[in-house]
Each structure stands twice: as structure tokens, then as C-alpha cells.
Design an enzyme around this catalytic site. Structure first.
Site, PDB file in Angstrom:
ATOM      1  N   HIS A   1     -24.128  -6.653  17.415  1.00 15.74           N
ATOM      2  CA  HIS A   1     -23.931  -5.203  17.498  1.00 15.74           C
ATOM      3  C   HIS A   1     -22.445  -4.905  17.485  1.00 15.74           C
ATOM      4  O   HIS A   1     -21.660  -5.674  18.062  1.00 15.74           O
ATOM      5  CB  HIS A   1     -24.560  -4.653  18.789  1.00 15.74           C
ATOM      6  CG  HIS A   1     -24.776  -3.173  18.734  1.00 15.74           C
ATOM      7  ND1 HIS A   1     -23.786  -2.273  19.029  1.00 15.74           N
ATOM      8  CD2 HIS A   1     -25.860  -2.459  18.379  1.00 15.74           C
ATOM      9  CE1 HIS A   1     -24.273  -1.053  18.869  1.00 15.74           C
ATOM     10  NE2 HIS A   1     -25.513  -1.128  18.478  1.00 15.74           N
TER      11      HIS A   1
ATOM     12  N   ASP B   1     -33.376  -3.522  17.941  1.00 12.33           N
ATOM     13  CA  ASP B   1     -34.348  -3.696  16.861  1.00 12.33           C
ATOM     14  C   ASP B   1     -35.057  -5.041  16.892  1.00 12.33           C
ATOM     15  O   ASP B   1     -35.983  -5.270  16.134  1.00 12.33           O
ATOM     16  CB  ASP B   1     -33.639  -3.539  15.500  1.00 12.33           C
ATOM     17  CG  ASP B   1     -33.329  -2.088  15.209  1.00 12.33           C
ATOM     18  OD1 ASP B   1     -34.098  -1.233  15.666  1.00 12.33           O
ATOM     19  OD2 ASP B   1     -32.316  -1.821  14.535  1.00 12.33           O
TER      20      ASP B   1
HETATM   21  N1  CMC Z   1     -26.227 -13.272  12.261  1.00  6.59           N
HETATM   22  C1  CMC Z   1     -25.230 -14.137  12.003  1.00  6.59           C
HETATM   23  N2  CMC Z   1     -23.926 -13.851  12.134  1.00  6.59           N
HETATM   24  C2  CMC Z   1     -23.605 -12.618  12.534  1.00  6.59           C
HETATM   25  C3  CMC Z   1     -24.591 -11.650  12.817  1.00  6.59           C
HETATM   26  C4  CMC Z   1     -25.944 -12.023  12.676  1.00  6.59           C
HETATM   27  N3  CMC Z   1     -26.914 -11.138  12.929  1.00  6.59           N
HETATM   28  N4  CMC Z   1     -23.988 -10.490  13.184  1.00  6.59           N
HETATM   29  C5  CMC Z   1     -22.670 -10.725  13.135  1.00  6.59           C
HETATM   30  N5  CMC Z   1     -22.432 -12.009  12.744  1.00  6.59           N
HETATM   31  C6  CMC Z   1     -21.112 -12.657  12.626  1.00  6.59           C
HETATM   32  C7  CMC Z   1     -20.428 -12.217  11.349  1.00  6.59           C
HETATM   33  O1  CMC Z   1     -20.688 -13.092  10.276  1.00  6.59           O
HETATM   34  C8  CMC Z   1     -18.954 -12.214  11.761  1.00  6.59           C
HETATM   35  O2  CMC Z   1     -18.511 -13.542  11.726  1.00  6.59           O
HETATM   36  P1  CMC Z   1     -16.953 -13.852  11.344  1.00  6.59           P
HETATM   37  O3  CMC Z   1     -16.128 -13.196  12.409  1.00  6.59           O
HETATM   38  O4  CMC Z   1     -16.874 -15.348  11.360  1.00  6.59           O
HETATM   39  O5  CMC Z   1     -16.736 -13.253   9.994  1.00  6.59           O
HETATM   40  C9  CMC Z   1     -18.999 -11.795  13.241  1.00  6.59           C
HETATM   41  O6  CMC Z   1     -20.314 -12.170  13.696  1.00  6.59           O
HETATM   42  C10 CMC Z   1     -18.798 -10.307  13.452  1.00  6.59           C
HETATM   43  O7  CMC Z   1     -19.726  -9.607  12.632  1.00  6.59           O
HETATM   44  P2  CMC Z   1     -19.398  -8.254  11.876  1.00  6.59           P
HETATM   45  O8  CMC Z   1     -20.348  -8.065  10.752  1.00  6.59           O
HETATM   46  O9  CMC Z   1     -17.927  -8.223  11.552  1.00  6.59           O
HETATM   47  O10 CMC Z   1     -19.676  -7.213  13.035  1.00  6.59           O
HETATM   48  P3  CMC Z   1     -19.963  -5.671  12.846  1.00  6.59           P
HETATM   49  O11 CMC Z   1     -19.646  -5.059  14.149  1.00  6.59           O
HETATM   50  O12 CMC Z   1     -19.241  -5.150  11.659  1.00  6.59           O
HETATM   51  O13 CMC Z   1     -21.517  -5.612  12.519  1.00  6.59           O
HETATM   52  C11 CMC Z   1     -23.880  -5.583  12.804  1.00  6.59           C
HETATM   53  C12 CMC Z   1     -22.511  -5.359  13.475  1.00  6.59           C
HETATM   54  C13 CMC Z   1     -24.954  -5.007  13.725  1.00  6.59           C
HETATM   55  C14 CMC Z   1     -23.926  -4.814  11.476  1.00  6.59           C
HETATM   56  C15 CMC Z   1     -24.089  -7.096  12.583  1.00  6.59           C
HETATM   57  O14 CMC Z   1     -24.109  -7.772  13.809  1.00  6.59           O
HETATM   58  C16 CMC Z   1     -25.393  -7.391  11.800  1.00  6.59           C
HETATM   59  O15 CMC Z   1     -25.379  -7.365  10.567  1.00  6.59           O
HETATM   60  N6  CMC Z   1     -26.533  -7.648  12.527  1.00  6.59           N
HETATM   61  C17 CMC Z   1     -27.805  -7.831  11.885  1.00  6.59           C
HETATM   62  C18 CMC Z   1     -28.403  -6.475  11.541  1.00  6.59           C
HETATM   63  C19 CMC Z   1     -28.922  -5.730  12.770  1.00  6.59           C
HETATM   64  O16 CMC Z   1     -29.627  -6.290  13.600  1.00  6.59           O
HETATM   65  N7  CMC Z   1     -28.624  -4.414  12.848  1.00  6.59           N
HETATM   66  C20 CMC Z   1     -29.114  -3.553  13.925  1.00  6.59           C
HETATM   67  C21 CMC Z   1     -28.007  -3.062  14.802  1.00  6.59           C
HETATM   68  S1  CMC Z   1     -28.625  -2.318  16.333  1.00  6.59           S
HETATM   69  C22 CMC Z   1     -29.525  -0.940  15.889  1.00  6.59           C
HETATM   70  C23 CMC Z   1     -28.793   0.099  15.125  1.00  6.59           C
HETATM   71  O17 CMC Z   1     -27.599   0.291  15.250  1.00  6.59           O
HETATM   72  O18 CMC Z   1     -29.460   0.810  14.374  1.00  6.59           O
END
Ligand code: CMC
Length: 432
Positions: free
Chosen positions: A308, A366
Site C-alpha cells: 500500500h 482487498d
Molecule cells: N508484490 C510484490 N512487490 C511489490 C508489491 C506487491 N504487491 N507491492 C509493492 N512491491 C514492491 C515494488 O516492486 C517496489 O519494489 P522496489 O522498491 O524494489 O522497486 C516496492 O515494493 C514499492 O512499490 P511501489 O509500487 O513503488 O509502491 P506504490 O506505493 O507506488 O504502490 C501499490 C502501492 C498498492 C500500487 C502496490 O503495492 C501494488 O501494486 N500492490 C498490488 C495491488 C493492490 O493490492 N492494490 C490495492 C491497494 S489497497 C486498496 C485500494 O487502494 O484501492
């Protein structure tokens, strides 16, 4: 709001530019940079808003490090245990928990404006039978802007309130109609004597030849999921709603914009993606392989329902939902629901893996919600629609808060231009 100063200096210059540090009622201090361009001729750069507060708000507070979520100051755990979705919708919209008569009046307004114009129902005939319900909901909720011309003066607070009521009331009706269209079944009209969640279950599950007896546990579980999804401060869809509304747009069109943003798998579309992921993993013996895929930088696979932007701790909503999963699955479905077992197995292995620990990746709201929806008989394609119904309460509250704020201006981000420098037009025949 109290305030103190910070000073910005640039290498090679003695000029110190004062910037206000603004303290909110909770959370980190905020550097007010509104005069920065005027004073220093520079923009700030923060794609994805990692460090940027886009507005003032008094609705929802999150402390992502501690795993805290509060609506109008009330901890989510207390609201989940003691409140109802309509009470929470009132709290979000008006700032206070309603008194008994206020709740009665509010519930009456919401549950008595559930019908949609018959012409709107005919819109569904234009969609292919297998259209995604979110696609239909986005189209039809936006089309509400072609109706209800009596209350679209967004400068009038009473008009804003009426539109907000209509959106909360009619969203479940639109959602259920989309579901029925997918199933090729006739639309079931709302019943004003039912609760908000009970009415949605009725519109989705009843048919003209068979009444649907609402299971109180299913009704309670759905209401709880709605409370947990009702708001989450400046998330992507709420920020979209605010940005769309900042130009003075029609509120129904703004909700269509918010819902479009919600649909993405990184946001509200994750609940559907989690179920698809669990089905793909299939068995506990494959968990290790999928965790390795999620860690592999060359593999686009991510653990859906994990991670998140704000929570660097367990999402408090996921904690509550996991508990409810036990209750719902015990009573409504097979106690050993294999997907729930698999989800718990995957969670256990992921939260003890160094990669997930170091990056603070925990289950989010989720991760478990889809398992409950499935036990209630709601198909995957409707999961994000369920989220949209609940989040409508948050979207309209933020939209009202923004328009009530005399300081609000059209949202207009700046950019760091990295395109071509000025060059002369080359006639077609001279282009190499
Ligand atoms: N699985 C594997 N690696 C992950 C994941 C994951 N679910 N989420 C983040 N990472 C890693 C990512 O690869 C990155 O690694 P590095 O620093 O080495 O490049 C690091 O963690 C930070 O991730 P980010 O994408 O830069 O973080 P963000 O804040 O931009 O994204 C997120 C947050 C929710 C989009 C992301 O965690 C994700 O894609 N999660 C899976 C989708 C998900 O479950 N979304 C629902 C969010 S909660 C409900 C809502 O908001 O609607």
C-alpha cells in the site's frame, strides 16, 4: 492550524525564501509551497504525490506507519464493530455521528430515492451481455448527469447535498442492474423497506419467480465491508473526483471519473485480481513459486492485495476483514473454504519473507474482501462495483468539502517538460 517557517536557499545565492510549515490536527507537518514559483521561479517535482498534500481535509486520517485509520476522528475498529454504513455515510458527509432522529431522516432519504429513471434502465440494453459491470456502472452513473437537472447548480449547497444523496441512493440500483444484465435476468426493483445492504442483496439475488430471503449474516457482512471501504482520504479515485469536480463539473460525471480510477488493478480492481491470482496459484504447493515470481524484478507479477502507498504496516481494514472471513465462511460456506486456506497460507509465507518484510508489504483491504463476497454469492466481476458503491459516500463527502472551502481553486498540476526544444516546421516533402 498552527504555523512556523522554513527557509529555502539555493547554492550560489544568499536569498532565503520563507515557506510556511503548516501543522494539521494530526500527522506530519506540511510545507506550504504555494508561493514558491512566484518567489523563486521553480516548481516542485513529485510524481505520484509521494510527499505532496493536494488539499486540506477534515474527513479521514491515516497513519500508515502505525496502521491507523479514522473517519472524522473515530477509529475504524470502533465503527466496524458498532456502527452501520448509513451512519458512517452521514458521519463522512456531515462530520458528526447522527442523533437518532437525524439517522432516521437520513436513512429515509437514502432508502427512498433508490429508483432510477426508466430511460436509464434502457441504457443497459445497449451493452453487450458480457460487458464488465464496472464498464456499465461507470457509463450509467455518468449518464445520471443527463437527468436530474433540478439540482445541478454546484454553487448551491442544497443542490450539492441532493446530488450526494441521489448518488448514495442510486449506486446500488445501477450496480444490481449491471449484474442482472450480465446474467440475462430482468431487473429487480429496489424495496424501500429493506436496509441499504439488504436491498442490494435483494436486487441482485431475487428473481421475478423467486423471492430472496436475506440472510442477516450476509446483510451484516456486506454492511461491514461497506463501512471499511467508505473512505480512505486522498486515494487515486477520490483525488480524481476532486480534480474533476474542481473545474465545476457535474457531480454524476465526477463520480464516473472517480469510479474509472477505482477500476484499475493497483486500486479498487485489486479485489477481483486477488481472487484470480488465488485461483491461478491453485494449491499451497505452488505458493513458494508465486512468491518467487513476485520478488523477481524481471517478472511483472505482483502479489495482488499486498502493499500500500500509505500503510507500511498491516492495513487495519484487512485485519477486521480476516476475522469476519472466519465467521462468514463458517456459517455461509464450507468452513474449510480452500481459497481462504490458500490466502492465509500465502499471507503467512509472504509476511515472513525478507523481501516483503524489508519493503513493508502487508495484506491490504482487498486481500480478503473478495473471499467474503464470493461466500455471499457475488461473482468476481462485481467486486470492484461493491467497492464503488461504498466509496461513493467518500467521494461525495470530499466533493462537498472541496466546494464548501472558499480557498478551493481548479486543480492544475505543473510539469517538468522534457520534450523537444523549439524547432521550425518542416514541410512534408522535405522530411527525411
Ligand atoms: N508484490 C510484490 N512487490 C511489490 C508489491 C506487491 N504487491 N507491492 C509493492 N512491491 C514492491 C515494488 O516492486 C517496489 O519494489 P522496489 O522498491 O524494489 O522497486 C516496492 O515494493 C514499492 O512499490 P511501489 O509500487 O513503488 O509502491 P506504490 O506505493 O507506488 O504502490 C501499490 C502501492 C498498492 C500500487 C502496490 O503495492 C501494488 O501494486 N500492490 C498490488 C495491488 C493492490 O493490492 N492494490 C490495492 C491497494 S489497497 C486498496 C485500494 O487502494 O484501492
Amino acid at each position: 492550524m498552527s504555523s512556523k517557517n522554513a527557509f529555502l536557499t539555493f547554492e550560489g545565492s544568499d536569498k532565503a525564501i520563507p515557506l510556511n510549515i503548516v501543522s494539521g490536527s494530526d500527522g506530519p507537518d506540511t510545507l506550504d509551497i504555494t508561493s514558491l514559483y512566484k518567489e523563486a521561479g521553480v516548481f516542485t517535482y513529485d510524481p505520484g504525490f509521494l510527499s505532496t498534500a493536494s488539499c486540506n481535509s477534515s474527513i479521514t486520517y491515516i497513519d500508515g506507519d502505525k496502521g491507523i485509520l479514522r473517519y472524522r476522528g473515530y477509529p475504524i475498529e470502533q465503527l466496524a464493530e458498532q456502527s452501520s454504513f448509513l451512519e458512517v455515510a452521514h458521519l463522512l458527509m456531515y462530520g458528526e455521528l447522527p442523533k437518532k432522529t437525524e439517522l432516521n431522516d437520513f436513512s429515509n432519504i437514502i432508502t427512498r430515492h433508490t429508483m432510477i429513471n426508466e430511460s436509464l434502465l434502457r441504457f443497459f440494453e445497449g451493452f453487450h451481455y458480457d460487458a464488465h459491470p464496472m464498464a456499465m456502472v461507470i457509463g450509467v452513473v455518468g449518464s445520471l448527469s443527463a437527468f436530474y437537472h433540478d439540482s445541478t447548480d454546484i454553487k448551491n449547497p442544497r443542490h450539492r447535498e441532493i446530488s450526494a444523496h441521489r448518488l448514495i441512493s442510486k449506486m446500488p440500483t445501477i450496480a444490481a442492474a449491471a449484474y442482472k444484465h450480465n446474467r440475462g435476468e430482468p431487473v429487480i426493483y429496489p424495496r424501500n423497506d429493506l436496509s441499504y445492504a439488504g436491498n442490494l442483496l435483494h436486487m441482485m439475488m431475487a428473481t421475478p419467480c423467486e423471492d430472496y430471503v436475506i440472510d442477516p449474516l450476509a446483510e451484516k457482512a456486506l454492511d461491514l465491508l461497506f463501512i471499511l471501504h467508505a473512505d480512505h482520504e486522498q486515494n487515486a479515485s477520490t483525488s480524481t473526483m476532486r480534480l474533476a469536480g474542481s473545474s465545476g463539473s457535474n457531480p454524476f460525471a465526477c463520480v464516473a471519473a472517480g469510479a474509472s480510477s477505482l477500476w484499475g488493478p493497483a486500486h479498487g480492481g485489486a479485489n477481483e485480481a486477488v481472487l484470480n491470482m488465488l485461483k491461478e496459484i491453485g494449491h499451497a504447493s505452488n505458493v513458494e513459486k508465486y512468491i518467487a515470481k513476485a520478488k523477481d524484478k524481471d517478472d511483472p507479477f505482483r502479489l495482488m492485495g499486498f502493499g500500500h502507498r500509505v500503510y507500511k504496516n498491516y492495513d487495519p481494514r484487512a485485519k477486521i476483514i480476516r476475522e469476519v472471513c472466519y465467521e462468514v465462511l463458517n456459517k455461509l460456506a464450507d468452513a474449510n473454504n480452500p481459497l481462504f486456506e490458500l490466502a492465509m497460507n500465502l499471507e503467512e509465507q509472504a509476511v515472513s519473507d525478507d523481501y516483503f518484510v524489508e519493503k513493508n508489504l502487508y495484506p491490504n483491504v482487498d486481500y480478503y474482501s473478495g473471499i467474503i463476497y464470493r461466500a455471499l454469492g457475488i461473482p468476481e466481476s462485481m467486486f470492484t462495483v461493491m467497492f464503488a458503491i461504498a466509496r461513493t459516500a467518500g467521494w461525495v463527502s470530499h466533493w462537498m468539502e472541496m466546494l464548501d472551502d472558499p480557498r478551493h481553486r481548479i486543480g492544475r498540476p505543473r510539469q517538468l517538460y522534457q520534450g523537444a526544444a523549439i524547432r521550425d516546421y518542416v514541410p512534408l516533402e522535405q522530411r527525411a
